[in-house]
Design a protein around this motif. Structure first.
Motif, PDB file in Angstrom:
ATOM      1  N   PHE A 132       3.210   0.620   7.385  1.00  0.00           N
ATOM      2  CA  PHE A 132       2.828   0.228   6.039  1.00  0.00           C
ATOM      3  C   PHE A 132       2.811  -1.285   5.917  1.00  0.00           C
ATOM      4  N   SER A 133       1.906  -1.800   5.118  1.00  0.00           N
ATOM      5  CA  SER A 133       1.851  -3.246   4.880  1.00  0.00           C
ATOM      6  C   SER A 133       2.830  -3.585   3.775  1.00  0.00           C
ATOM      7  N   LEU A 150      -2.488   1.035  12.627  1.00  0.00           N
ATOM      8  CA  LEU A 150      -2.140   2.153  13.491  1.00  0.00           C
ATOM      9  C   LEU A 150      -3.032   2.185  14.724  1.00  0.00           C
ATOM     10  N   GLN A 151      -4.326   1.987  14.546  1.00  0.00           N
ATOM     11  CA  GLN A 151      -5.244   1.980  15.691  1.00  0.00           C
ATOM     12  C   GLN A 151      -4.906   0.839  16.652  1.00  0.00           C
ATOM     13  N   THR A 163       6.156   9.260  17.950  1.00  0.00           N
ATOM     14  CA  THR A 163       5.230   9.250  19.084  1.00  0.00           C
ATOM     15  C   THR A 163       5.062   7.833  19.630  1.00  0.00           C
ATOM     16  N   LEU A 164       4.907   6.864  18.730  1.00  0.00           N
ATOM     17  CA  LEU A 164       4.656   5.482  19.149  1.00  0.00           C
ATOM     18  C   LEU A 164       5.941   4.665  19.316  1.00  0.00           C
ATOM     19  N   ASP A 165       7.078   5.270  18.976  1.00  0.00           N
ATOM     20  CA  ASP A 165       8.370   4.582  19.039  1.00  0.00           C
ATOM     21  C   ASP A 165       8.347   3.297  18.214  1.00  0.00           C
ATOM     22  N   ILE A 166       7.977   3.444  16.935  1.00  0.00           N
ATOM     23  CA  ILE A 166       7.939   2.318  15.998  1.00  0.00           C
ATOM     24  C   ILE A 166       8.689   2.700  14.735  1.00  0.00           C
ATOM     25  N   ARG A 196       0.850  -1.191   0.000  1.00  0.00           N
ATOM     26  CA  ARG A 196       0.000   0.000   0.000  1.00  0.00           C
ATOM     27  C   ARG A 196       0.881   1.234   0.000  1.00  0.00           C
ATOM     28  N   ILE A 197       0.336   2.324  -0.518  1.00  0.00           N
ATOM     29  CA  ILE A 197       1.105   3.563  -0.531  1.00  0.00           C
ATOM     30  C   ILE A 197       0.632   4.508   0.558  1.00  0.00           C
TER      31      ILE A 197
END
Length: 145
Positions: free
Chosen positions: A69-70, A13-14, A60-63, A5-6
């Motif tokens: 992205f998939s 994310l949720q 923010t999420l430290d990822i 996906r783009i």
């Protein structure tokens, strides 16, 4: 890595936001400031997020960006490398590692053989030295007679 996906995978994310124990509103405030009107659902309505937006979310999420992205590593010969630990997950690499381990084992055996040969040569040298000393002593005795 090939991306399927783009745009940001909002469901993913949720799920990440929930796994961090945050509400979506708390996440938005942490990411864009307390006066923001942005929402996570806005990313689904306007999927063409900028790299700056993606980086703010990741910070923010430290990822890593890959988590937003998939994608998959099925296409191509290069291995899939994950993060700072450099975990390499590829059948090509695993085969190379096994062949290198076998070569390493063979070289260790060769070194062991070399060490044994050196020890044998040291023993022969000592024996020859002892025999030479004996010959010299016998030669000195015959000269004195």
């Amino acid at each position: 890595m090939r991306y399927n996906r783009i745009y940001i995978d909002v469901k993913k994310l949720q799920a990440i936001i929930r796994s961090r124990g945050l509400r979506e509103r708390d996440f938005c405030v942490m990411t864009w400031g307390k006066n923001t009107h942005r929402t996570v659902k806005e990313l689904a309505r306007r999927p063409n997020a900028t790299i700056e937006t993606a980086m703010k979310i990741c910070n923010t999420l430290d990822i890593s960006l890959d988590e937003l992205f998939s994608g998959s590593d099925k296409i191509g010969d290069s291995p899939y490398i994950i993060g700072n630990q450099n975990i390499i997950n590829s059948s090509i690499i695993n085969q190379d590692v096994k062949s290198l381990q076998a070569e390493n084992k063979a070289l260790k055996l060769l070194i062991k053989e070399k060490d044994e040969r050196i020890n044998d040569l040291k023993k022969v040298k000592d024996e020859l030295g002892a025999r030479l000393d004996l010959v010299l002593k016998l030669g000195q005795k015959s000269d004195t007679k």
